[in-house]
Every structure is written in C-alpha cells, then in structure tokens.
Design a protein around this motif. Structure first.
Motif, PDB file in Angstrom:
ATOM      1  N   GLY A 194      68.668  74.174  59.253  1.00 53.53           N
ATOM      2  CA  GLY A 194      67.934  74.795  60.347  1.00 53.53           C
ATOM      3  C   GLY A 194      67.833  76.301  60.295  1.00 53.53           C
ATOM      4  N   VAL A 195      68.511  76.961  59.346  1.00 54.55           N
ATOM      5  CA  VAL A 195      68.534  78.426  59.335  1.00 54.55           C
ATOM      6  C   VAL A 195      67.177  79.000  58.941  1.00 54.55           C
ATOM      7  N   MET A 200      62.042  81.654  60.480  1.00 59.24           N
ATOM      8  CA  MET A 200      60.589  81.607  60.404  1.00 59.24           C
ATOM      9  C   MET A 200      59.925  81.371  61.760  1.00 59.24           C
ATOM     10  N   GLU A 201      60.670  80.805  62.734  1.00 62.45           N
ATOM     11  CA  GLU A 201      60.040  80.418  63.991  1.00 62.45           C
ATOM     12  C   GLU A 201      60.603  81.127  65.215  1.00 62.45           C
ATOM     13  N   MET A 202      61.713  81.861  65.067  1.00 62.69           N
ATOM     14  CA  MET A 202      62.282  82.536  66.226  1.00 62.69           C
ATOM     15  C   MET A 202      61.309  83.575  66.772  1.00 62.69           C
ATOM     16  N   GLU A 203      61.401  83.823  68.062  1.00 61.08           N
ATOM     17  CA  GLU A 203      60.504  84.792  68.696  1.00 61.08           C
ATOM     18  C   GLU A 203      60.867  86.199  68.237  1.00 61.08           C
ATOM     19  N   LEU A 305      65.368  90.576  54.852  1.00 58.55           N
ATOM     20  CA  LEU A 305      64.196  91.271  55.388  1.00 58.55           C
ATOM     21  C   LEU A 305      63.112  90.246  55.695  1.00 58.55           C
ATOM     22  N   ILE A 306      62.591  90.290  56.910  1.00 57.56           N
ATOM     23  CA  ILE A 306      61.482  89.426  57.310  1.00 57.56           C
ATOM     24  C   ILE A 306      60.245  90.305  57.472  1.00 57.56           C
ATOM     25  N   ASN A 307      59.323  90.193  56.523  1.00 55.61           N
ATOM     26  CA  ASN A 307      58.041  90.893  56.645  1.00 55.61           C
ATOM     27  C   ASN A 307      57.097  90.031  57.472  1.00 55.61           C
TER      28      ASN A 307
END
Length: 350
Positions: A194-195, A200-203, A305-307
């Motif tokens: 689930g990580v 990818m889906e968290m606000e 890092l989340i672009n």
C-alpha cells in the motif's frame, strides 16, 4: 499586463530580439492544446520567488530577473482549463531562447534575457508576486532555544554521550525477486503493501511543496554488506512544517510528532514534492541535498521526490553516495500476492 521577453547577445548584452511572452510560449504547449482544436487562452502568473539565474546547455543564458523565478501557466479552451502547472522560468523559457539564440548567432556562447514589464525590486512589497501573493505555510515560531557545549559535558548537571548504533540485520534481496546485478546503488528501496499507492494517491497541494517521513526497517544486503536496503511500510506527512512553492522545511516539532509513532521501527528517509520541471538530471535541488546530508545522516536513509505533473506523479529515490546523491532502484512489493516475492521485480523510477 503584457509582458515581453528581451534577448541580449554577448557580454556587452546587445538587445537582439523582443517577443511577447505568450507568443514565445504557445508553440511549447501545442501537445497540450492540439487535441482540443479551438483557440487556447493563456493565463500566466509570475511569482516573486527567486529562482536559478542561469540556464546552461551548449550556451550560457543568464536570467536578469531571477527574482521572478517561477511562472504558473494555465490554459483554457472552450470554457475549461486543459492545463495548469507551475514551472521555473529558466526551465520553461531557457530551452526556447537557447534555440532562438543558436539561430541568431550559432558561434555566440554568452546570452542573457529578461522579462520586461515586471515591477522593479524596489517597488515590490514584501512577499508580493505578479497577480497575487505567493502561497506559503509558515513554520511555527520557536519559543526559545539553548546551546549546549558537549565538550564541557563533564561539568554539566547531566551527561551526553553518543548513542550506540543498533545492529543492522541482513536481508537477502533475492528472496524479494530483486536481481542483484541490477542493484549496485547504495540503497535499494522496497515499498511495502500500500505504500506506493499512498504516495501516488494521497492528497497533495498544487500550490506549495508538501513532505513528510518514510517509516520502516533498514538492512544490510547479504550479497554486499556495505550496501543497504530499506523496507518502507508507512508514509507519515510532517506536522508543524513550513512550505512554499519552492521550499519545504521540517521543524523540531515535526520530528517530535514523528518520533511518537516510531515504536520499534526506524526513520528510513523522507519525501517531498516538486511542482515544477527540474532542469538537471538529478531532481533534487541544492537545498534538498543539504537538508538530507545535514539531517538524514544514516547511510541507509533515502530522499524520495514526488514530481507532480499535469497528468501523473513521478516517484524517484536518492541516497548519499560520496559527495553526491545516487538514484536508488525501487521495488514495489505490491507486484505479487505472496509476502515473500520470487518473481522479477519492478525496478527503476516509478
């Protein structure tokens, strides 16, 4: 207000070209507007946040108004927004002007540009931006601090000594389906159940950077004990943090709240978002690298890092390697149904 881009040639900065900013940018967004047919309407908002002052490719291009370092582009067609995203001015305008400069004078290597029509630095109110105020979240105000000289610890009313490093257990990556020839990076990242979906889906905000902690377990690799692997089993957004369009800041309270949730697990790293296109091969900024090296000092701690792009989120991980940050392979443990996976993993940057 109409804004023009002025292009200057050479160290003497001879003005050789002037073009409206919107006209310069329209060809760069043909892929976003072509499917809709009609005439696009651009809404540009320049932010008074300092950005990089130099674009470097096969030529040197200096931004003379780097105090307005970021630009938010919104495109409307047929009454709806078809694209909106913040960019760094250098990352967006730099490649376009570099191509134009090569057409004008291929032999010239020194160029400069500025967006004309912006208010002068002296006329800007504090925290002002073109068209509005930059979004930001201020960190809590520190109530008080004290300095402790640990060299005098024998004369203090309490003692200070380094905590013993816990023994890092071994982990056989082959049991998780990781082909060892593909993983020479200092750290291999295994995302628990689930990580990846959570990341990818968290606000997440599209106005300011967001960030937090990666909680899990650290291991040494059985095939190469000097290299590490981490299993991330929880993503914990940071509390009491500060943020703006281009910066994210942890505070002592952020770490205090995180420590209360750790239990027998470990802080295996941190994550944060970027809202604009990067200009270098490595996505981390110099500020990000300094924060990681100063705060997350364990060799197995990673920086994720989340672009955030218009269509998707791109996840990359990095770990300290000599004097740089090396990309880490990522294994999503949700790929297979069994707890211990033996099939070929999804390695790489998701």
């Amino acid at each position: 207000m109409a804004l023009d881009v002025e292009l200057f040639r050479g160290e003497a900065r001879q003005l050789v070209h002037t073009e409206p900013l919107i006209a310069l940018l329209k060809p760069a967004f043909e892929a976003e507007t072509a499917p809709f047919g009609g005439r696009p309407r651009f809404v540009l908002m320049l932010r008074n946040d300092p950005g990089p002052d130099t674009y470097r490719g096969d030529l040197h291009l200096t931004n003379l108004r780097a105090d307005f370092g970021y630009i938010h582009v919104a495109i409307r067609m047929e009454g709806r927004v078809v694209h909106q995203k913040p960019y760094s001015v250098n990352g967006l305008v730099g490649p376009i002007l570099a191509r134009l400069a090569r057409e004008i004078a291929p032999e010239e290597r020194h160029w400069a540009f500025r967006i004309a029509g912006l208010p002068s630095p002296e006329d800007l109110p504090e925290d002002a931006s073109e068209g509005g105020t930059s979004a930001q979240r201020l960190p809590p105000v520190v109530d008080g601090t004290d300095d402790i000289d640990i060299s005098r610890s024998t004369r203090l009313a309490f003692g200070i000594r380094p905590a013993a490093e816990p023994q890092i257990p071994l982990l056989d990556l082959a049991e998780y389906g990781v082909e060892l020839a593909d993983t020479k990076a200092p750290v291999t990242v295994l995302l628990g159940t689930g990580v990846r979906r959570r990341l990818m889906e968290m606000e997440l905000s599209t106005e300011i950077e967001e960030g937090g902690f990666l909680i899990g377990r650290a291991f040494r690799r059985t095939d190469a004990p000097k290299l590490h692997a981490v299993i991330v089993d929880e993503v914990l957004p940071a509390e009491h943090s500060g943020a703006s369009l281009t910066h994210f800041t942890f505070t002592g309270d952020s770490f205090g709240a995180m420590n209360r949730t750790l239990g027998d697990r470990q802080l295996v790293g941190w994550y944060h978002t970027h809202l604009f296109q990067t200009e270098r091969t490595i996505g981390l900024s110099r500020t990000d690298i300094d924060l990681h090296r100063d705060t997350f000092r364990r060799p197995w701690q990673v920086a994720a890092l989340i672009n955030i792009t218009a269509r998707r989120r791109i996840l990359t991980c990095y770990a300290s390697s000599d004097d740089w940050m090396a990309p880490c392979p990522i294994r999503n443990l949700d790929d297979d149904a069994d707890e211990r996976r033996s099939t070929r993993p999804t390695l790489g940057h998701h």
